[in-house]
Design an enzyme around this catalytic site. Structure first.
Site, PDB file in Angstrom:
ATOM      1  N   LYS A 188     -41.237  31.807  -0.067  1.00  0.00           N
ATOM      2  CA  LYS A 188     -42.635  32.206  -0.265  1.00  0.00           C
ATOM      3  C   LYS A 188     -43.405  31.800   0.989  1.00  0.00           C
ATOM      4  O   LYS A 188     -43.662  30.621   1.220  1.00  0.00           O
ATOM      5  CB  LYS A 188     -43.273  31.529  -1.476  1.00  0.00           C
ATOM      6  CG  LYS A 188     -44.592  32.212  -1.827  1.00  0.00           C
ATOM      7  CD  LYS A 188     -45.536  31.376  -2.637  1.00  0.00           C
ATOM      8  CE  LYS A 188     -46.369  30.434  -1.842  1.00  0.00           C
ATOM      9  NZ  LYS A 188     -47.285  31.064  -0.858  1.00  0.00           N
ATOM     10  N   GLU A 200     -42.107  18.464   4.487  1.00  0.00           N
ATOM     11  CA  GLU A 200     -42.648  18.272   5.843  1.00  0.00           C
ATOM     12  C   GLU A 200     -44.155  18.404   5.727  1.00  0.00           C
ATOM     13  O   GLU A 200     -44.661  19.500   5.488  1.00  0.00           O
ATOM     14  CB  GLU A 200     -42.098  19.343   6.791  1.00  0.00           C
ATOM     15  CG  GLU A 200     -40.617  19.233   7.076  1.00  0.00           C
ATOM     16  CD  GLU A 200     -40.263  18.026   7.903  1.00  0.00           C
ATOM     17  OE1 GLU A 200     -41.172  17.387   8.481  1.00  0.00           O
ATOM     18  OE2 GLU A 200     -39.078  17.686   7.954  1.00  0.00           O
ATOM     19  N   CYS A 215     -48.743  20.530  12.849  1.00  0.00           N
ATOM     20  CA  CYS A 215     -48.592  19.297  12.055  1.00  0.00           C
ATOM     21  C   CYS A 215     -48.581  18.075  12.954  1.00  0.00           C
ATOM     22  O   CYS A 215     -49.163  17.053  12.632  1.00  0.00           O
ATOM     23  CB  CYS A 215     -47.317  19.361  11.236  1.00  0.00           C
ATOM     24  SG  CYS A 215     -45.859  19.656  12.235  1.00  0.00           S
ATOM     25  N   GLU A 233     -56.494  14.258   8.767  1.00  0.00           N
ATOM     26  CA  GLU A 233     -55.969  15.369   9.558  1.00  0.00           C
ATOM     27  C   GLU A 233     -57.060  16.454   9.648  1.00  0.00           C
ATOM     28  O   GLU A 233     -57.559  16.917   8.621  1.00  0.00           O
ATOM     29  CB  GLU A 233     -54.726  15.938   8.870  1.00  0.00           C
ATOM     30  CG  GLU A 233     -54.064  17.028   9.662  1.00  0.00           C
ATOM     31  CD  GLU A 233     -52.844  17.628   8.951  1.00  0.00           C
ATOM     32  OE1 GLU A 233     -52.963  18.000   7.779  1.00  0.00           O
ATOM     33  OE2 GLU A 233     -51.782  17.716   9.587  1.00  0.00           O
TER      34      GLU A 233
END
Ligand code: NAD
Length: 492
Positions: A183, A259, A294, A393
């Site tokens: 997906k 992750e 990331c 983040e």
């Protein structure tokens, strides 16, 4: 590759099930092009029934197509063929990847597409190079472990590198003999459909690689919980990772690879021999894909005596970048994925200013085309170690700056209470570099460079809330296998 006309790009749509594109009558959603801010195609949001069709089909292919039971070299041959097809399809894949994502076409053509092909080759080579092992049992017995594929692997990908994030999951899973239901992100759903078409051309059996389109709440959740799914591999935010882990626990204690997010430091000591080179690395670490990476190096931790000089160089590099549409060959600063995300970045920066941060440069939108959203690369000084902008983040081109006067202070500033994805250390002193490598709590540490190379052999993954398990390397291949213990009585 040159600029291209977005109106000329054919967009494959629908799900990919049983070897072909299918429209399943699911709810359509508009997909917005980040460079124009306008809808450019429709996405079908897969219902649980469509997800079940894809997962059941994948299970059937796993059991009956011969992929799991053929000689591993045969799988390797097919995956190498797929790699060749991906590479030679660059003129289709690179614009398709660029049009709906934040990846400029120069980069999709020169990096994302060739990297995707090379990742397939790396895992093709693993297919026949792993087995079980004999165990030191009592001599009256023969003991061994044998490995086998898990079955159906559900792969859930983020939007920031649509092809690359997908291939990190697909390549090791297929090489190990599994079937995959992928997906992609609902924000960047289309380029993987072309990949699935090429897989069929390469000889991957129908249903072995299915793609379902949709959001996380309906489609992603139904996929993770489907009883035929034997493992889940996810890349995305820490919050979604936690929800997926919970769903895996509730739906069959499925193994999961996660992750997740990061807030990675770039530590610069005053002994670096070439400050210009360091400035280029730091700039690339926070402006590459406009910081939507990331492992973006989003916290600069710099020795006080060189801070001013380094900041001046960074400001000059930031000013030289060209925001632009992803289809323009001259673009060197990517758009932000959505209007909502650019507003989130701006709000984080505004709150940082209210909390006392000083703006060295940036801190504003930089619109370049139609209603697309760009954000100017931003340097914020005067931030406190526990300020929101230092802990959260941002996922945009925003770099906080903290200074130190001792190695101990540098290490303390480099650590993050929650995240542990990556770190950069820049110094000419080998002993100091190794002390920092040992000390920093992160899964990827780069010394005198920033970012991964194309050495797929090195695994990647984070500590703490940055993730669980590894992508890439031998580890990702092994994580797609399960091990069976066998004991044979030689006198039986
Ligand atoms: P996200 O978590 O919002 O979405 C990721 C994927 O999960 C999407 O496909 C989404 O539809 C799906 N999803 C959402 N909720 C779900 C649910 N409940 N069940 C199943 N699937 C669900 O992340 P994003 O915004 O697409 O990506 C950005 C994030 O990804 C950042 O935090 C970034 O750090 C992280 N990321 C990590 C790595 C890494 O290697 N560690 C690499 C790239 C991106």
């Amino acid at each position: 590759m040159d600029s291209f006309d977005p109106a000329q790009v054919d967009i494959p749509t629908g799900h990919f099930i049983d070897g072909k594109l299918v429209e399943a009558g699911d709810t359509p959603l508009d997909v917005i092009c980040p460079s124009s801010g306008r809808p450019y195609a429709e996405l079908a949001l897969a219902s649980p029934d469509t997800v079940a069709r894809a997962a059941d089909g994948a299970w059937h292919a796993f059991r009956h197509s011969g992929w799991a039971t053929c000689a591993p070299r045969e799988r390797a041959r097919v995956l190498r063929r797929l790699a060749d097809l991906v590479e030679s399809d660059v003129r289709t894949l690179a614009p398709l990847e660029a049009i709906g994502s934040t990846r400029p076409v120069r980069e999709t053509a020169d990096w994302d597409v060739p990297y995707t092909a090379e990742c397939l080759r790396f895992y093709a080579e693993h297919a026949d190079k792993h087995g079980g092992e004999l165990a030191a049992t009592d001599p009256s017995h023969l003991g061994m472990t044998i490995t086998e594929p898990i079955g159906v692997v559900a792969a859930i990908a983020p939007w920031n590198f649509p092809l690359v994030m997908a291939i990190w999951k697909i390549a090791p899973a297929l090489a190990a003999g599994n079937a995959v239901v992928l997906k992609p992100s609902e924000l960047t759903p289309f380029s993987v459909l072309r990949l699935a078409e090429l897989a069929i051309q390469a000889g991957v059996p129908a249903n072995l690689l299915n793609v379902v389109q949709g959001d996380g709440r309906t489609t992603g959740d139904a996929l993770v919980r489907h009883p035929r799914v034997g493992k889940v591999t996810f890349t995305g935010s820490t919050r979604t990772g936690a929800a997926i882990m919970e769903a895996c626990a509730q739906s069959g204690t499925k193994p999961v690879t996660l992750e997740l997010g990061g807030k990675s430091p770039q530590v610069v000591f005053a002994d670096v021999p070439d400050l210009d080179a360091v400035a280029r690395r730091i700039a690339m670490g926070i402006t590459g894909n406009a910081g939507q990476v990331c492992n973006a190096g989003s916290r600069l931790v710099v020795e006080a005596s060189i801070a001013e000089a380094l900041l001046d160089k960074l400001r000059a590099i930031f000013a030289s970048l060209h925001p632009g549409a992803t289809w323009s060959a001259g673009t060197t600063l990517s758009p932000i994925i959505s209007e909502a995300q650019v507003q989130r970045i701006d709000a984080l920066v505004s709150r940082a200013r209210e909390a006392g941060a000083n703006v060295y440069c940036g801190a504003e939108r930089a619109n370049a085309y139609q209603d697309g959203a760009w954000y100017a690369p931003t340097l914020l000084t005067g931030v406190q170690p526990h300020a929101e902008i230092v802990r959260e983040e941002v996922f945009g081109p925003v770099l906080t700056v903290q200074t130190f006067t001792s190695e101990a202070e540098a290490l303390q500033l480099a650590q993050h209470d929650d995240y542990g994805l990556a770190a950069g250390v820049h110094t000419a002193n080998l002993g100091r570099a190794l002390r920092m490598v040992r000390g920093i709590d992160a899964g990827n540490i780069w010394v005198n460079r920033y970012g991964r190379s194309s050495d797929f052999v090195l695994p990647t993954g984070g500590f703490k809330r940055s993730g669980l398990g590894k992508d890439l390397g031998r580890q990702a291949f092994e994580a797609n296998l399960r091990s069976k213990a066998v004991l044979i009585d030689l006198n039986g």
